[in-house]
Design a protein around this motif. Sequence first.
Motif, PDB file in Angstrom:
ATOM      1  N   GLY A 112     -17.759 -35.741 -32.976  1.00 36.55           N
ATOM      2  CA  GLY A 112     -16.737 -35.713 -34.006  1.00 36.55           C
ATOM      3  C   GLY A 112     -16.766 -37.065 -34.689  1.00 36.55           C
ATOM      4  O   GLY A 112     -17.652 -37.360 -35.483  1.00 36.55           O
ATOM      5  N   SER A 113     -15.828 -37.934 -34.317  1.00 38.89           N
ATOM      6  CA  SER A 113     -15.813 -39.295 -34.876  1.00 38.89           C
ATOM      7  C   SER A 113     -16.779 -40.217 -34.149  1.00 38.89           C
ATOM      8  O   SER A 113     -17.106 -41.294 -34.637  1.00 38.89           O
ATOM      9  CB  SER A 113     -14.404 -39.876 -34.826  1.00 38.89           C
ATOM     10  OG  SER A 113     -13.949 -39.944 -33.498  1.00 38.89           O
ATOM     11  N   CYS A 114     -17.253 -39.802 -32.989  1.00 40.57           N
ATOM     12  CA  CYS A 114     -18.235 -40.595 -32.245  1.00 40.57           C
ATOM     13  C   CYS A 114     -19.552 -40.640 -33.016  1.00 40.57           C
ATOM     14  O   CYS A 114     -19.787 -39.834 -33.910  1.00 40.57           O
ATOM     15  CB  CYS A 114     -18.491 -39.976 -30.879  1.00 40.57           C
ATOM     16  SG  CYS A 114     -17.065 -39.982 -29.784  1.00 40.57           S
ATOM     17  N   VAL A 115     -20.401 -41.563 -32.641  1.00 39.87           N
ATOM     18  CA  VAL A 115     -21.739 -41.673 -33.234  1.00 39.87           C
ATOM     19  C   VAL A 115     -22.774 -41.587 -32.130  1.00 39.87           C
ATOM     20  O   VAL A 115     -22.588 -42.135 -31.043  1.00 39.87           O
ATOM     21  CB  VAL A 115     -21.908 -42.987 -34.030  1.00 39.87           C
ATOM     22  CG1 VAL A 115     -23.366 -43.281 -34.350  1.00 39.87           C
ATOM     23  CG2 VAL A 115     -21.098 -42.923 -35.324  1.00 39.87           C
ATOM     24  N   HIS A 175     -24.143 -42.069 -27.055  1.00 44.20           N
ATOM     25  CA  HIS A 175     -22.980 -41.391 -27.626  1.00 44.20           C
ATOM     26  C   HIS A 175     -21.792 -42.318 -27.402  1.00 44.20           C
ATOM     27  O   HIS A 175     -21.272 -42.402 -26.304  1.00 44.20           O
ATOM     28  CB  HIS A 175     -22.792 -40.055 -26.914  1.00 44.20           C
ATOM     29  CG  HIS A 175     -21.634 -39.233 -27.392  1.00 44.20           C
ATOM     30  ND1 HIS A 175     -21.632 -37.869 -27.280  1.00 44.20           N
ATOM     31  CD2 HIS A 175     -20.439 -39.554 -27.936  1.00 44.20           C
ATOM     32  CE1 HIS A 175     -20.483 -37.389 -27.744  1.00 44.20           C
ATOM     33  NE2 HIS A 175     -19.742 -38.410 -28.147  1.00 44.20           N
ATOM     34  N   PHE A 176     -21.395 -43.042 -28.472  1.00 45.75           N
ATOM     35  CA  PHE A 176     -20.297 -43.984 -28.289  1.00 45.75           C
ATOM     36  C   PHE A 176     -19.045 -43.592 -29.052  1.00 45.75           C
ATOM     37  O   PHE A 176     -19.100 -42.935 -30.073  1.00 45.75           O
ATOM     38  CB  PHE A 176     -20.720 -45.429 -28.593  1.00 45.75           C
ATOM     39  CG  PHE A 176     -21.116 -45.726 -30.011  1.00 45.75           C
ATOM     40  CD1 PHE A 176     -20.172 -46.063 -30.966  1.00 45.75           C
ATOM     41  CD2 PHE A 176     -22.451 -45.711 -30.380  1.00 45.75           C
ATOM     42  CE1 PHE A 176     -20.539 -46.367 -32.259  1.00 45.75           C
ATOM     43  CE2 PHE A 176     -22.829 -46.021 -31.672  1.00 45.75           C
ATOM     44  CZ  PHE A 176     -21.869 -46.345 -32.621  1.00 45.75           C
ATOM     45  N   LEU A 177     -17.889 -43.999 -28.491  1.00 44.95           N
ATOM     46  CA  LEU A 177     -16.581 -43.623 -29.009  1.00 44.95           C
ATOM     47  C   LEU A 177     -16.030 -44.602 -30.022  1.00 44.95           C
ATOM     48  O   LEU A 177     -15.364 -44.211 -30.968  1.00 44.95           O
ATOM     49  CB  LEU A 177     -15.571 -43.521 -27.864  1.00 44.95           C
ATOM     50  CG  LEU A 177     -15.605 -42.267 -27.040  1.00 44.95           C
ATOM     51  CD1 LEU A 177     -16.785 -42.258 -26.103  1.00 44.95           C
ATOM     52  CD2 LEU A 177     -14.327 -42.139 -26.259  1.00 44.95           C
ATOM     53  N   LEU A 178     -16.266 -45.881 -29.799  1.00 47.50           N
ATOM     54  CA  LEU A 178     -15.720 -46.940 -30.644  1.00 47.50           C
ATOM     55  C   LEU A 178     -16.777 -48.024 -30.809  1.00 47.50           C
ATOM     56  O   LEU A 178     -17.636 -48.185 -29.947  1.00 47.50           O
ATOM     57  CB  LEU A 178     -14.464 -47.540 -30.001  1.00 47.50           C
ATOM     58  CG  LEU A 178     -13.290 -46.571 -29.786  1.00 47.50           C
ATOM     59  CD1 LEU A 178     -12.255 -47.180 -28.849  1.00 47.50           C
ATOM     60  CD2 LEU A 178     -12.661 -46.206 -31.118  1.00 47.50           C
ATOM     61  N   ALA A 184      -6.465 -43.021 -38.108  1.00 47.60           N
ATOM     62  CA  ALA A 184      -7.358 -44.142 -38.414  1.00 47.60           C
ATOM     63  C   ALA A 184      -8.764 -43.605 -38.673  1.00 47.60           C
ATOM     64  O   ALA A 184      -9.178 -42.601 -38.092  1.00 47.60           O
ATOM     65  CB  ALA A 184      -7.378 -45.125 -37.243  1.00 47.60           C
ATOM     66  N   GLN A 185      -9.484 -44.260 -39.513  1.00 47.37           N
ATOM     67  CA  GLN A 185     -10.834 -43.854 -39.891  1.00 47.37           C
ATOM     68  C   GLN A 185     -11.845 -44.323 -38.836  1.00 47.37           C
ATOM     69  O   GLN A 185     -12.748 -45.117 -39.120  1.00 47.37           O
ATOM     70  CB  GLN A 185     -11.182 -44.420 -41.268  1.00 47.37           C
ATOM     71  CG  GLN A 185     -10.229 -43.982 -42.365  1.00 47.37           C
ATOM     72  CD  GLN A 185     -10.427 -42.518 -42.719  1.00 47.37           C
ATOM     73  OE1 GLN A 185     -11.495 -42.112 -43.133  1.00 47.37           O
ATOM     74  NE2 GLN A 185      -9.389 -41.724 -42.533  1.00 47.37           N
ATOM     75  N   ILE A 186     -11.702 -43.800 -37.628  1.00 51.44           N
ATOM     76  CA  ILE A 186     -12.560 -44.196 -36.509  1.00 51.44           C
ATOM     77  C   ILE A 186     -14.015 -43.857 -36.797  1.00 51.44           C
ATOM     78  O   ILE A 186     -14.916 -44.639 -36.527  1.00 51.44           O
ATOM     79  CB  ILE A 186     -12.092 -43.529 -35.201  1.00 51.44           C
ATOM     80  CG1 ILE A 186     -10.698 -44.027 -34.839  1.00 51.44           C
ATOM     81  CG2 ILE A 186     -13.075 -43.801 -34.066  1.00 51.44           C
ATOM     82  CD1 ILE A 186     -10.044 -43.245 -33.721  1.00 51.44           C
ATOM     83  N   GLY A 187     -14.262 -42.676 -37.353  1.00 50.24           N
ATOM     84  CA  GLY A 187     -15.629 -42.261 -37.659  1.00 50.24           C
ATOM     85  C   GLY A 187     -16.310 -43.216 -38.612  1.00 50.24           C
ATOM     86  O   GLY A 187     -17.469 -43.590 -38.417  1.00 50.24           O
ATOM     87  N   THR A 188     -15.598 -43.632 -39.643  1.00 49.69           N
ATOM     88  CA  THR A 188     -16.158 -44.579 -40.614  1.00 49.69           C
ATOM     89  C   THR A 188     -16.483 -45.906 -39.945  1.00 49.69           C
ATOM     90  O   THR A 188     -17.549 -46.486 -40.177  1.00 49.69           O
ATOM     91  CB  THR A 188     -15.173 -44.791 -41.782  1.00 49.69           C
ATOM     92  OG1 THR A 188     -14.941 -43.529 -42.421  1.00 49.69           O
ATOM     93  CG2 THR A 188     -15.711 -45.790 -42.795  1.00 49.69           C
ATOM     94  N   SER A 189     -15.592 -46.385 -39.087  1.00 43.53           N
ATOM     95  CA  SER A 189     -15.842 -47.641 -38.355  1.00 43.53           C
ATOM     96  C   SER A 189     -17.073 -47.522 -37.469  1.00 43.53           C
ATOM     97  O   SER A 189     -17.904 -48.445 -37.412  1.00 43.53           O
ATOM     98  CB  SER A 189     -14.641 -48.015 -37.493  1.00 43.53           C
ATOM     99  OG  SER A 189     -13.526 -48.288 -38.288  1.00 43.53           O
ATOM    100  N   ASN A 190     -17.211 -46.395 -36.776  1.00 38.73           N
ATOM    101  CA  ASN A 190     -18.369 -46.184 -35.913  1.00 38.73           C
ATOM    102  C   ASN A 190     -19.662 -46.157 -36.728  1.00 38.73           C
ATOM    103  O   ASN A 190     -20.666 -46.757 -36.343  1.00 38.73           O
ATOM    104  CB  ASN A 190     -18.231 -44.877 -35.128  1.00 38.73           C
ATOM    105  CG  ASN A 190     -17.258 -44.989 -33.982  1.00 38.73           C
ATOM    106  OD1 ASN A 190     -16.990 -46.065 -33.475  1.00 38.73           O
ATOM    107  ND2 ASN A 190     -16.710 -43.859 -33.577  1.00 38.73           N
TER     108      ASN A 190
END
Length: 175
Positions: free
Chosen positions: A26-29, A45-48, A101-107
Motif C-alpha cells: 500500500g503505502s510501503c515501498v 519491503h519497508f514501512l517508513l 499523512a502522505q506516508i507513501g509519498t515520503s517512502n
Amino acid sequence: MTRLTVLQGQFRVSAGPRVELSTVLGSCVATCLFDPDAEVGGMNHFLLPEPPASHARDEVDVHYGVYLMEMLINEMLANGARKERLRAHLYGGANIRSGMAQIGTSNANFARGFLDRERIELVREDLGGVSARRVDFRPASGMVRCRTVASTEAPDIKPQPQTRTAQHRGEVELF
C-alpha cells in the motif's frame, strides 16, 4: 517455481532461476535489486523511510527503509553481486487513505533519493497514486510483474516492535 513472500520489515535475496519473490504494498515501498551479471537479486519491503531523531542509534529497526536498503545491498554483495552493477525497480508508495499523512509519498521520495545517493541505476518505478500493488520479482533475471489490486489487500501499517541492537543483528555496512 518457488514463490517466497516478502512481508513488512523483511528482505530476501536469491540467485535461484526458479525463485519468485512476491509482496503486496500500500503505502510501503518494495525495492527490487538485481545484478544481471551475477544473476542474483533481492527484494525488501519497508514501512517508513527513516526513524525519528529520538530513535536509539544502536538499534536496527527493520521497518525503516534506511536499514532495509543497507541490509539488502549487503546480503546481495555477500552472494556475489557487485555494487556498481546493481539495477533497481521501485514499487508502492501509494497514499491509499485520504486525509492521512502522505506516508507513501515520503517512502517513494526516500527510496529514489537513496538509489541516487548510492549511484544505483533505477530501471523502472511504479510509485504513488492511490492503489495497492502486488509485485512478483524473479531475482535471477530481474524480471518484474506489478499489478494493481484492491486496497483491502494491502497490509495495514502496524509496525511491531522488532528493534535489535546492532551487535546482535549482525553487521550493517553503511555506504
